[in-house]
Scaffold this motif. Structure first.
Motif, PDB file in Angstrom:
ATOM      1  N   PRO A  32      11.320 -19.037  10.840  1.00 27.42           N
ATOM      2  CA  PRO A  32      12.400 -19.104  10.728  1.00 27.42           C
ATOM      3  C   PRO A  32      12.387 -20.276   9.255  1.00 27.42           C
ATOM      4  N   GLY A  33      13.933 -20.373   8.953  1.00 25.80           N
ATOM      5  CA  GLY A  33      14.296 -20.923   7.403  1.00 25.80           C
ATOM      6  C   GLY A  33      13.581 -22.495   8.428  1.00 25.80           C
ATOM      7  N   PHE A  34      12.890 -23.390   6.851  1.00 25.63           N
ATOM      8  CA  PHE A  34      12.541 -24.616   7.658  1.00 25.63           C
ATOM      9  C   PHE A  34      14.213 -26.280   7.227  1.00 25.63           C
ATOM     10  N   ILE A  35      13.809 -26.898   7.867  1.00 24.02           N
ATOM     11  CA  ILE A  35      14.864 -27.918   8.593  1.00 24.02           C
ATOM     12  C   ILE A  35      14.373 -28.620   8.222  1.00 24.02           C
ATOM     13  N   ASP A  36      14.850 -29.791   6.881  1.00 26.99           N
ATOM     14  CA  ASP A  36      14.724 -31.268   7.030  1.00 26.99           C
ATOM     15  C   ASP A  36      15.389 -31.693   8.002  1.00 26.99           C
ATOM     16  N   PRO A  37      15.083 -32.599   8.471  1.00 28.47           N
ATOM     17  CA  PRO A  37      16.492 -33.679   9.905  1.00 28.47           C
ATOM     18  C   PRO A  37      16.115 -35.304   9.094  1.00 28.47           C
ATOM     19  N   HIS A  38      15.838 -35.505   7.293  1.00 28.35           N
ATOM     20  CA  HIS A  38      15.562 -36.585   7.435  1.00 28.35           C
ATOM     21  C   HIS A  38      15.874 -36.443   5.592  1.00 28.35           C
ATOM     22  N   THR A  39      17.145 -36.380   4.621  1.00 21.21           N
ATOM     23  CA  THR A  39      17.615 -36.682   3.879  1.00 21.21           C
ATOM     24  C   THR A  39      18.052 -37.612   3.064  1.00 21.21           C
ATOM     25  N   HIS A  40      17.763 -38.021   1.584  1.00 23.60           N
ATOM     26  CA  HIS A  40      19.091 -39.318   1.175  1.00 23.60           C
ATOM     27  C   HIS A  40      19.588 -38.839   0.107  1.00 23.60           C
TER      28      HIS A  40
END
Length: 449
Positions: A52-60
């Motif tokens: 499944p497409g990667f999910i990045d839970p922490h970006t600025h």
């Protein structure tokens, strides 16, 4: 219609060899497809893992603080994300004019029509008053499923306000997370370093030792327990911090946590690099020792750590980091990493630690989808889910380099790192956006609840 053929499909409960059919932006069939419809686009995934497409839970992305504005806006940050197999990021939104609602509106306007991956938002709470408390349920109704508070920096909350915020959020059932460092103690240590004229880069980790982190972790979990509500700790950097979390869990306190790729593979020796190069690695919490790297890797392998976020917060070395040449407190803190996060985590878990691609899938996609209210629309290969799909070729060997990275920052912290595994194809809601490692479609992202 698109059909991904003969891949190793990393499903929620098993890994199978098979095919995936995509139609109208969603997954419509999983298994072996014997009769290929006329006109279907075929993507050969032989020898590759299909996640499944990667999910990045922490970006600025597109963030401004008291020192600088980030090098990456939503456009360049989201391009870097999809190049690295990430189809969804959860970016931090800050209040505007004292309002959570206005803050969310501003950040959505910045992202709309500029993004190449899907973007959801966390909301930061940097002050507590009656207006903010009233807005918390309203912002949840606007599609925000998580809030973040700070125990460090000038906008940190005191313990009373942390408790009030958690109690208010508990009425909505969404996630509350914290940056856990003891702000007043950091200020005291910086004062001592300044008085001793110790303002070089090497003083950054001295000003934020592990005890600064662990005290705040334990305090935040305690406040959550008093409010009888689960809490989440972002960017855990140390073995001792992870041990505190485990101790609190054994007491029956409910807490989840995240680490970052930099805390898996980089260490504090980088702060001693010549020519001010150590400034590239100034972030908070700072890098720790190799023993901490191993402990956090173990945490991912054993489900003690639930997610990996990049904490992508990019600043240019030459024009921004160097403003702290004579005072480390003037160095903007943060590093780029949204593009490298998935591949570094895969290399650590699967290649170096001989873990399962299924373990990798959970920490890079599924767990974040579940924590942040995206599952099963995101974070799963199953019929009816969004066709967000990342195909990873485990046989590709590469050296990470700024030369091929998509960040606007003038460096990456992983320069020269050798890894095995590469992004072959990426689909965003069924649209083929990365083909044989090259971005072929952009600006197809949406702001999503």
């Amino acid at each position: 219609m698109k059909i991904i053929r003969n891949g190793e499909l990393v499903l929620p409960n098993e890994i199978i060899n098979g095919d995936i059919m995509i139609n109208n932006e969603i997954i419509t069939h999983i298994g072996h497809i014997h009769d290929i419809p006329v006109g279907a686009e075929i993507i050969d995934a032989t020898g590759c893992y299909v996640f499944p497409g990667f999910i990045d839970p922490h970006t600025h992305f597109q963030m401004t603080n008291v020192l600088a504005s980030t090098a990456d806006d939503f456009e360049s940050g989201s391009l870097a994300a999809i190049a690295g197999g990430t189809t969804t990021v959860i970016n931090f939104a800050t209040p505007e004019e004292g309002s959570l609602i206005k803050g969310l509106q501003v950040h959505r306007r910045r992202a709309d029509n500029h993004i190449s991956c899907d973007v959801a938002f966390h909301m930061e709470i940097v002050d507590v008053n009656d207006t903010i408390l009233v807005e918390i349920p309203r912002i949840v109704n606007h599609g925000v499923s998580s809030f973040k508070v700070y125990l460090a920096y000038g906008f940190r909350l005191n313990d009373k306000d942390l408790y009030r915020v958690i109690r208010a959020i508990s009425q909505t059932g969404v996630l509350v997370a914290a940056h856990c460092e003891n702000g007043p103690l950091i200020e005291a240590l910086i004062d001592e370093l300044r008085q001793a004229s110790k303002l070089g880069v090497g003083s950054h980790p001295i000003s934020r030792p592990i005890l600064i982190e662990t005290e705040a972790i334990q305090r935040f979990i305690t406040i959550g327990a008093l409010a009888d509500y689960p809490v989440h700790i972002v960017h855990v950097s140390s073995e001792l911090g992870l041990n505190i979390i485990e101790q609190e869990r054994r007491k029956g306190h409910h807490v989840t946590c995240e680490t970052c790729p930099q805390y898996l593979v980089l260490n504090e020796s980088l702060y001693t690099l010549p020519d001010f190069e150590g400034a590239k690695y100034v972030m908070s919490p700072p890098l720790r020792c190799k023993q901490d790297n191993v402990a956090l890797q173990n945490g991912l392998m054993s489900d003690m750590v639930q997610t990996v976020g990049s904490d992508h917060c990019s600043f240019n070395f030459e024009s921004q980091k160097k403003q702290g040449l004579h005072d480390f407190t003037r160095i903007p803190g943060g590093v780029p990493g949204v593009e490298e996060r998935g591949l570094i985590t895969y290399h650590v878990i699967v290649n170096e630690r001989h873990g399962s691609p299924h373990t990798f899938m959970k920490v890079i996609s599924e767990n974040s989808a579940k924590l942040y209210g995206l599952y099963p629309k995101k974070g799963a290969l199953q019929v009816g889910s969004d066709a967000d799909i990342t195909i990873l070729n485990p046989h590709i060997e590469q050296v990470l380099s700024k030369r091929t990275a998509h960040t606007k920052a003038d460096y990456i912290p992983y320069e020269g790192m050798k890894i095995k595994g590469g992004i072959a194809h990426v689909f965003l809601r069924g649209h083929h956006v990365v083909d044989n490692g090259e971005i072929i479609n952009d600006h197809l992202g949406k702001c999503i609840p």
